[in-house]
Motif scaffolding. Structure first.
Motif, mmCIF file in Angstrom:
data_model
loop_
_atom_site.group_PDB
_atom_site.id
_atom_site.type_symbol
_atom_site.label_atom_id
_atom_site.label_comp_id
_atom_site.label_asym_id
_atom_site.label_seq_id
_atom_site.Cartn_x
_atom_site.Cartn_y
_atom_site.Cartn_z
ATOM 1 N N ILE A 111 0.837 -1.203 0.000
ATOM 2 C CA ILE A 111 0.000 0.000 0.000
ATOM 3 C C ILE A 111 0.869 1.250 0.000
ATOM 4 O O ILE A 111 0.655 2.171 -0.789
ATOM 5 C CB ILE A 111 -0.952 -0.003 1.214
ATOM 6 N N GLY A 112 1.859 1.304 0.877
ATOM 7 C CA GLY A 112 2.745 2.456 0.953
ATOM 8 C C GLY A 112 3.540 2.659 -0.326
ATOM 9 O O GLY A 112 3.692 3.791 -0.808
ATOM 10 N N ARG A 113 4.045 1.564 -0.890
ATOM 11 C CA ARG A 113 4.842 1.674 -2.115
ATOM 12 C C ARG A 113 3.992 2.137 -3.300
ATOM 13 O O ARG A 113 4.427 2.985 -4.093
ATOM 14 C CB ARG A 113 5.530 0.349 -2.428
ATOM 15 N N ILE A 114 2.781 1.606 -3.418
ATOM 16 C CA ILE A 114 1.900 2.010 -4.522
ATOM 17 C C ILE A 114 1.530 3.490 -4.388
ATOM 18 O O ILE A 114 1.607 4.249 -5.353
ATOM 19 C CB ILE A 114 0.633 1.134 -4.562
ATOM 20 N N ALA A 115 1.140 3.911 -3.186
ATOM 21 C CA ALA A 115 0.774 5.315 -2.978
ATOM 22 C C ALA A 115 1.967 6.231 -3.246
ATOM 23 O O ALA A 115 1.813 7.306 -3.841
ATOM 24 C CB ALA A 115 0.241 5.517 -1.560
ATOM 25 N N ASN A 116 3.146 5.824 -2.830
ATOM 26 C CA ASN A 116 4.340 6.634 -3.062
ATOM 27 C C ASN A 116 4.671 6.716 -4.553
ATOM 28 O O ASN A 116 5.028 7.777 -5.057
ATOM 29 C CB ASN A 116 5.535 6.086 -2.289
ATOM 30 N N TYR A 117 4.537 5.611 -5.262
ATOM 31 C CA TYR A 117 4.779 5.610 -6.699
ATOM 32 C C TYR A 117 3.832 6.586 -7.399
ATOM 33 O O TYR A 117 4.256 7.391 -8.233
ATOM 34 C CB TYR A 117 4.604 4.195 -7.268
ATOM 35 N N LEU A 118 2.544 6.529 -7.058
ATOM 36 C CA LEU A 118 1.573 7.444 -7.666
ATOM 37 C C LEU A 118 1.883 8.896 -7.307
ATOM 38 O O LEU A 118 1.794 9.794 -8.152
ATOM 39 C CB LEU A 118 0.154 7.079 -7.231
ATOM 40 N N HIS A 119 2.245 9.142 -6.053
ATOM 41 C CA HIS A 119 2.603 10.485 -5.586
ATOM 42 C C HIS A 119 3.746 11.058 -6.431
ATOM 43 O O HIS A 119 3.669 12.196 -6.912
ATOM 44 C CB HIS A 119 2.991 10.396 -4.104
#
Length: 144
Positions: free
Chosen positions: A25-33
């Motif tokens: 979850i953190g990695r996906i959100a960071n990638y999108l950010h």
């Protein structure tokens, strides 16, 4: 850009997740950010656990206090909720948020669809009320 679409400068995206960099979850959100920022879209994150010194990431409270933080955002904010079950999101607040903001629910599992079961797979216990004592599909204690 299609009719009715907003230009990049007219809105901002806030992604809300339980963790900044931890887990999928953190990695996906960071990638999108990072991808939004690279495209010139104003992007920030509200996280339950902050892991970096990124000035565009801030820590959000859980429960009603976190909802109050979200409701205080500028109205041109698109709120992207990642795995709302993982950070004590109050589902009862969804109507208030969607009345003020465009909201994206990013389901990283089936929790919202089943009423509490993350991954039912072939198990049908969620249909009648899983007791959460043991989750056969996950091979561990359930979360209900």
């Amino acid at each position: 850009m299609g009719e009715g679409a907003m230009s990049d400068a007219s809105y901002q995206v806030l992604q809300v997740s339980p963790w900044e960099l931890h887990g999928g979850i953190g990695r996906i959100a960071n990638y999108l950010h990072q991808a939004y920022k690279a495209r010139g879209i104003k992007s920030s994150r509200a996280v339950g656990r902050k892991d970096s010194d990124d000035p565009d990431v801030w820590q959000i409270a859980g429960g009603e206090q976190g909802i109050a933080q979200l409701l205080a955002l500028p109205l041109n904010t698109i709120i992207h909720l990642h795995a709302p079950d993982s950070w004590k999101f109050e589902l009862a607040a969804l109507p208030a948020l969607t009345a003020c903001f465009q909201v994206v629910l990013h389901l990283h599992d089936a929790w919202l669809l089943s009423g509490g079961c993350s991954h039912s797979l072939d198990c049908e216990a969620w249909e009648s009320g899983c007791d959460g004592a043991w989750c056969p599909p996950m091979g561990c204690k359930g979360s209900l």
